[in-house]
Scaffold this motif. Structure first.
Motif, short mmCIF file in Angstrom:
data_model
loop_
_atom_site.label_atom_id
_atom_site.label_comp_id
_atom_site.label_asym_id
_atom_site.label_seq_id
_atom_site.Cartn_x
_atom_site.Cartn_y
_atom_site.Cartn_z
N GLN A 117 0.82 -1.21 0.00
CA GLN A 117 0.00 0.00 0.00
C GLN A 117 0.85 1.26 0.00
O GLN A 117 0.34 2.34 -0.27
N VAL A 118 2.11 1.12 0.36
CA VAL A 118 3.01 2.27 0.37
C VAL A 118 4.29 1.87 -0.36
O VAL A 118 4.62 0.69 -0.49
N ASN A 119 4.99 2.87 -0.85
CA ASN A 119 6.21 2.64 -1.63
C ASN A 119 7.41 2.61 -0.71
O ASN A 119 7.73 3.61 -0.06
N VAL A 120 8.08 1.46 -0.63
CA VAL A 120 9.29 1.29 0.16
C VAL A 120 10.34 0.69 -0.76
O VAL A 120 10.07 -0.25 -1.51
N GLY A 121 11.55 1.23 -0.71
CA GLY A 121 12.61 0.78 -1.59
C GLY A 121 12.96 -0.69 -1.40
O GLY A 121 12.86 -1.23 -0.28
N ASN A 122 13.38 -1.34 -2.48
CA ASN A 122 13.72 -2.77 -2.40
C ASN A 122 14.91 -3.02 -1.49
O ASN A 122 14.95 -4.03 -0.78
N ASP A 123 15.91 -2.11 -1.51
CA ASP A 123 17.07 -2.32 -0.65
C ASP A 123 16.68 -2.23 0.82
O ASP A 123 17.18 -3.00 1.66
N VAL A 124 15.76 -1.33 1.13
CA VAL A 124 15.28 -1.22 2.52
C VAL A 124 14.53 -2.49 2.91
O VAL A 124 14.72 -3.04 4.00
N THR A 125 13.65 -2.97 2.01
CA THR A 125 12.89 -4.18 2.30
C THR A 125 13.81 -5.38 2.49
O THR A 125 13.63 -6.19 3.40
N GLN A 126 14.83 -5.51 1.62
CA GLN A 126 15.77 -6.61 1.76
C GLN A 126 16.50 -6.56 3.09
O GLN A 126 16.71 -7.59 3.75
N ALA A 127 16.88 -5.35 3.52
CA ALA A 127 17.56 -5.21 4.82
C ALA A 127 16.64 -5.62 5.95
O ALA A 127 17.06 -6.28 6.91
N ASN A 128 15.36 -5.22 5.86
CA ASN A 128 14.40 -5.60 6.90
C ASN A 128 14.21 -7.11 6.94
O ASN A 128 14.16 -7.72 8.03
N MET A 129 14.09 -7.74 5.76
CA MET A 129 13.88 -9.19 5.73
C MET A 129 15.10 -9.94 6.27
O MET A 129 14.97 -10.98 6.93
N LYS A 130 16.28 -9.39 6.03
CA LYS A 130 17.49 -10.01 6.55
C LYS A 130 17.50 -9.98 8.08
O LYS A 130 17.89 -10.95 8.73
N GLN A 131 17.06 -8.85 8.64
CA GLN A 131 16.99 -8.74 10.10
C GLN A 131 15.92 -9.67 10.66
O GLN A 131 16.11 -10.28 11.71
N VAL A 132 14.78 -9.80 9.96
CA VAL A 132 13.71 -10.69 10.41
C VAL A 132 14.19 -12.14 10.38
O VAL A 132 13.87 -12.94 11.26
N ALA A 133 14.97 -12.51 9.36
CA ALA A 133 15.42 -13.88 9.21
C ALA A 133 16.29 -14.33 10.40
O ALA A 133 16.38 -15.51 10.70
N SER A 134 16.91 -13.36 11.07
CA SER A 134 17.78 -13.69 12.20
C SER A 134 17.02 -13.81 13.51
O SER A 134 17.63 -14.02 14.55
N THR A 135 15.70 -13.62 13.47
CA THR A 135 14.90 -13.66 14.70
C THR A 135 14.17 -14.99 14.82
O THR A 135 14.03 -15.73 13.86
N ILE A 136 13.68 -15.25 16.02
CA ILE A 136 12.91 -16.46 16.31
C ILE A 136 11.57 -16.03 16.88
O ILE A 136 11.51 -15.15 17.73
N GLY A 137 10.50 -16.67 16.44
CA GLY A 137 9.17 -16.34 16.95
C GLY A 137 8.64 -15.07 16.33
O GLY A 137 9.12 -14.61 15.28
N GLU A 138 7.63 -14.47 16.97
CA GLU A 138 7.02 -13.25 16.47
C GLU A 138 7.52 -12.05 17.25
O GLU A 138 8.04 -12.18 18.36
N GLY A 139 7.36 -10.86 16.67
CA GLY A 139 7.81 -9.65 17.34
C GLY A 139 7.78 -8.47 16.40
O GLY A 139 7.17 -8.52 15.32
N PHE A 140 8.47 -7.41 16.77
CA PHE A 140 8.53 -6.21 15.93
C PHE A 140 9.79 -5.44 16.28
O PHE A 140 10.41 -5.65 17.34
N PHE A 141 10.19 -4.56 15.38
CA PHE A 141 11.29 -3.64 15.64
C PHE A 141 11.08 -2.39 14.79
O PHE A 141 10.30 -2.39 13.84
N THR A 142 11.78 -1.34 15.14
CA THR A 142 11.68 -0.07 14.42
C THR A 142 12.96 0.15 13.63
O THR A 142 14.06 0.11 14.19
N ASP A 143 12.82 0.35 12.33
CA ASP A 143 13.96 0.61 11.45
C ASP A 143 14.15 2.12 11.34
O ASP A 143 13.41 2.80 10.63
N LYS A 144 15.14 2.63 12.05
CA LYS A 144 15.44 4.06 12.00
C LYS A 144 16.69 4.36 11.17
O LYS A 144 17.12 5.49 11.11
#
Length: 816
Positions: free
Chosen positions: A279-306
């Motif tokens: 629904q919003v435009n987010v750059g692919n490099d930013v999304t890839q960085a977020n997914m890389k950080q998510v891949a290192s986590t276990i279970g559910e949760g959230f974080f803020t990308d600043k």
């Protein structure tokens, strides 16, 4: 007569010169005296000015010191509170939004988990077919080959998400497809999945999206699930591939999306994207960085990308059984924009408070400075009168103020008056300090007893807590002023009874709006029966005079006054037993503590019974279950926390049943009623049982009415479809036709018919079209228009999907 210069005598000239000299000397002396006086006067003025300047500078420096101190004390907290309030609001908003995102992901995960498990169940059903080994041994068996292909086509027709199903046998290198002719494996693009499963030791494999052509030569993004077959055998003879439409999964993801300005992704365990809804435009490099950080986590949760702009709130779910995970991205720009007005409001409020603080600081500074200035001026007057040392050179000017001694007697009188006024409040504070263990030194306690002239000893104490019953009803019936009068009257009655019936000293204080504690100095160990008799007499007198019901909790007798807080805690604890014993109880801790209290009551089966009977509208059975629950709780002597927990779960199960039938507690009981809070107001199990029975009866009645209403609604939908199936219908049009919300209509139709509205409409159209095929000579285009299809290709596709053959083949097959 004319006189010449020669006629003036020399003596005359000499006299004149002498007179001028005398006059000059006199004038010089006079001017010298005047000049010396002026110089002395100037010196005096300068000394006076210097002294006044030093004094003014010193006192104004004190004023400035007060002013700066008050500004620091007032403005720093204002600025700090403003800053931290804004930060608290921001982090609270982020926390709330993140939890709502996680809840949304949970619902979405449940839906996808159900969808993928159905695909897996289909795979297991085909993979466990015993005919697989038979065909692998005999590749020329055309009968088994046709059966396999029919089975695959039927499976595809039952699920719109499936594009096709392929079955490959290693023995004959034969590829059986639901949408193509049987052909040998040649390694073309559409069959490359075989190589992918061959390269892995896993029995199951998910392939990421790729483009494939369907029957109408349109390329579609396809996700493939591969399984080695047969599933129940160790030796694998082939592979089964189920190709899913990515856009179908994306549509499901879109339907589950209920939060604006949020991107949702499905990613595999290796980080590859399966599908997404943006629904919003987010750059692919930013999304890839977020997914890389998510891949290192276990279970559910959230974080803020600043680290990127704009800042993102990233929430992620627990992995689905096949390793996929749902991840959401939400820009914090909207939160910043929503909270900007709070920031400006906070800034404006801080500025306003700062201005007010500066004004108050100046006013307080003047209030502090002016008396000091006045005292110092008076001290200077005394210094001048007494010819003492100059106060400007004294180390402590305020020590010279003589008014301190003159006002000491007056201050003492004022303090005595204030002490007499504050004695009741100080006695309350003393009693509360004893009850809450804030006084542990016997010497301090003894000093306060002597100060207040209480006549108490340090040994032998018991605490009695008197509690007004039915607090919620009292709060509704009486104002705060009336309750204060009742507490005052109860305290007087207790005081008179203790003084009349015993020789004990005591302190009585209010510990809450409905409770009063009596600290009794019994000197020696008082018997429990004597305490019970005294408490019972208190109850009867209060009930007779004030028409109030009270319960009394009595703690144990302790030897030392420093242990009175233990007796108080015991009295409070035993009062909780009023829940089972009822109102107007006298409860002794020594007796109640000997009884075995239950701490847990297994309620799972009872919850299920209540839920099932609620949904069935069986009010009588639900009330019977509640009566049984009350009896068992009373027999087990559960603790009050366990009792409230049990009834909270009953209430929760009832509300869930209500919500499942499109109801809401606010709709049924009013917008101002919070059921859990109302439950907490009930003080005895009888009141709880009576209240919960009424709630359950109302919910059951509502569910019965709602079920009757839903049956009529479904009948209206069926009638509407039978009347308008010839037109281009949609769920929204049907919902408008029957006057209901489309999502709600779809849900109740599925519950009652076990199929969706569109499925029912499609089957109705197919039945009518078959009649036209058999009974008329209309061409396919006219038939498709007659049953509500604007496109003959769509009609043919749906007909073949349901019947397994085209309409033309159906007509040829049926017409001789």
């Amino acid at each position: 007569m004319f006189i010449s210069k020669s006629h003036i005598s020399a003596s005359y000239i000499t006299d004149v010169r002498h007179d001028f000299l005398t006059l000059y000397i006199i004038n010089g002396i006079r001017y010298g005296i005047i000049n010396a006086y002026c110089i002395e006067r100037k010196v005096t003025i300068m000394r006076t000015f210097t002294r006044q300047w030093i004094q003014w500078k010193k006192t104004n420096r004190l004023l400035l010191l007060y002013f700066i101190s008050y500004i620091i004390v007032i403005l720093m907290p204002v600025i700090g509170i403003g800053f931290f309030s804004y930060r608290l609001a921001f982090y609270t908003a982020v926390d709330e939004i993140s939890h709502s995102h996680i809840n949304s992901l949970r619902h979405t995960v449940a839906t996808f988990d159900d969808t993928l498990r159905r695909i897996n169940s289909l795979t297991v059903g085909i993979g466990m077919d015993g005919r697989l080994n038979s065909y692998s041994a005999d590749n020329d068996n055309r009968y088994l080959l046709n059966e396999f292909q029919d089975m695959l086509k039927q499976a595809v027709a039952q699920d719109q998400k499936i594009q096709s199903i392929q079955l490959f046998f290693e023995s004959g290198q034969v590829m059986i497809s639901s949408d193509r002719l049987i052909h040998p494996y040649q390694g073309n693009m559409a069959d490359r999945w075989v190589e992918a499963i061959r390269r892995t030791d896993q029995d199951h494999l998910w392939l990421p999206p790729r483009l494939m052509s369907n029957n109408d030569e349109q390329e579609k993004s396809i996700i493939t699930y591969i399984s080695k077959v047969p599933i129940s055998y160790h030796n694998k003879i082939g592979y089964l591939a189920i190709h899913l439409y990515e856009d179908q999964l994306q549509e499901l993801l879109t339907q589950m999306q209920n939060i604006a300005h949020m991107n949702t992704y499905i990613v595999a365990s290796d980080g590859q994207f399966i599908t997404s809804y943006k629904q919003v435009n987010v750059g692919n490099d930013v999304t890839q960085a977020n997914m890389k950080q998510v891949a290192s986590t276990i279970g559910e949760g959230f974080f803020t990308d600043k680290a990127h702009h704009p800042h993102l709130l990233v929430a992620y779910s627990t992995p689905i059984w096949n390793g996929w995970r749902l991840v959401s991205q939400t820009p914090l720009t909207n939160i910043y924009e929503r909270l900007s007005y709070i920031g400006w409001l906070t800034l404006g409020f801080c500025v306003l408070l700062s201005i007010i603080g500066i004004a108050i600081s100046y006013w307080l500074s003047r209030k502090m400075y002016d008396p000091i200035k006045q005292l110092m001026e008076r001290a200077r007057t005394y210094m001048d009168e007494l010819s003492l040392e100059n106060p400007l050179h004294h180390t402590n000017e305020l020590s010279l103020v003589s008014d301190v001694l003159k006002t000491a007697v007056g201050e003492k009188k004022l303090l005595d008056q204030h002490f007499r006024k504050q004695t009741p409040a100080m006695l309350d504070r003393f009693a509360m300090a004893l009850l809450h263990d804030r006084l542990t030194d016997s010497r301090d306690i003894k000093e306060q007893i002597e100060l207040y002239r209480l006549g108490l000893s340090l040994r032998g104490y018991v605490v009695i807590v008197v509690e007004m019953d039915y607090a919620a009803e009292l709060a509704q019936r009486f104002s705060s002023k009336d309750l204060n009068l009742y507490r005052f009257a109860i305290a007087n009655i207790i005081s008179e009874l203790i003084q009349i019936q015993t020789h004990y000293r005591f302190i009585i204080t209010d510990v809450s709006e409905y409770q009063q504690a009596v600290i009794i100095n019994v000197f020696d160990m008082m018997e429990a029966e004597e305490l019970r008799e005294l408490a019972g007499h208190m109850q009867s007198v209060i009930g007779e005079l004030l028409k109030l019901s009270v319960s009394i909790g009595i703690g144990s007798v302790y030897l030392d006054i420093t242990q009175s807080h233990k007796s108080y805690q015991e009295a409070l604890q035993v009062l909780k037993s009023k829940l089972l014993h009822g109102a107007k109880s006298v409860l002794l801790y020594e007796i109640q503590n000997k009884e075995k209290d239950g701490i847990y009551y297994p309620l799972l089966q009872t919850e299920k019974q209540i839920t099932n009977n609620l949904k069935a509208g069986n009010t009588k059975e639900v009330l019977s279950i509640l009566e049984k629950l009350k009896t068992e709780i009373t027999q087990k002597q559960l603790q009050s926390e366990s009792v409230y927990m049990a009834y909270n779960r009953v209430l929760e199960a009832s509300i869930e049943a209500l919500l499942e039938h499109n109801g809401h507690p606010r709709q049924l009981f009013g917008p101002d009623i919070i059921l859990y809070r109302e439950l907490a107001k009930r003080e005895t199990i009888d009141h709880i049982h009576q209240w919960i029975s009424g709630i359950v009866a109302q919910i059951t009645t509502y569910i019965q009415e709602q079920d009757n209403k839903n049956n009529k609604t479904v009948e209206k939908v069926v009638a509407y479809i039978h009347t308008h199936y010839q037109t281009d219908l949609s769920i929204e049009m049907i919902a408008i036709g029957v006057g209901l919300n489309s999502s709600y209509l779809s849900r109740i139709f599925k519950q009652h018919k076990s199929q969706t509205i569109l499925e029912y409409l499609t089957l109705k159209r197919m039945e009518e079209s078959k009649n036209l095929l058999m009974d008329t000579n209309m061409n396919l285009n006219d038939i498709s228009m007659a049953v509500g299809y604007n496109n003959v290709n769509s009609y043919i596709r749906f007909f073949k999907k349901i019947e397994g053959i085209t309409p033309g083949e159906y007509r040829k097959k049926r017409v001789p």
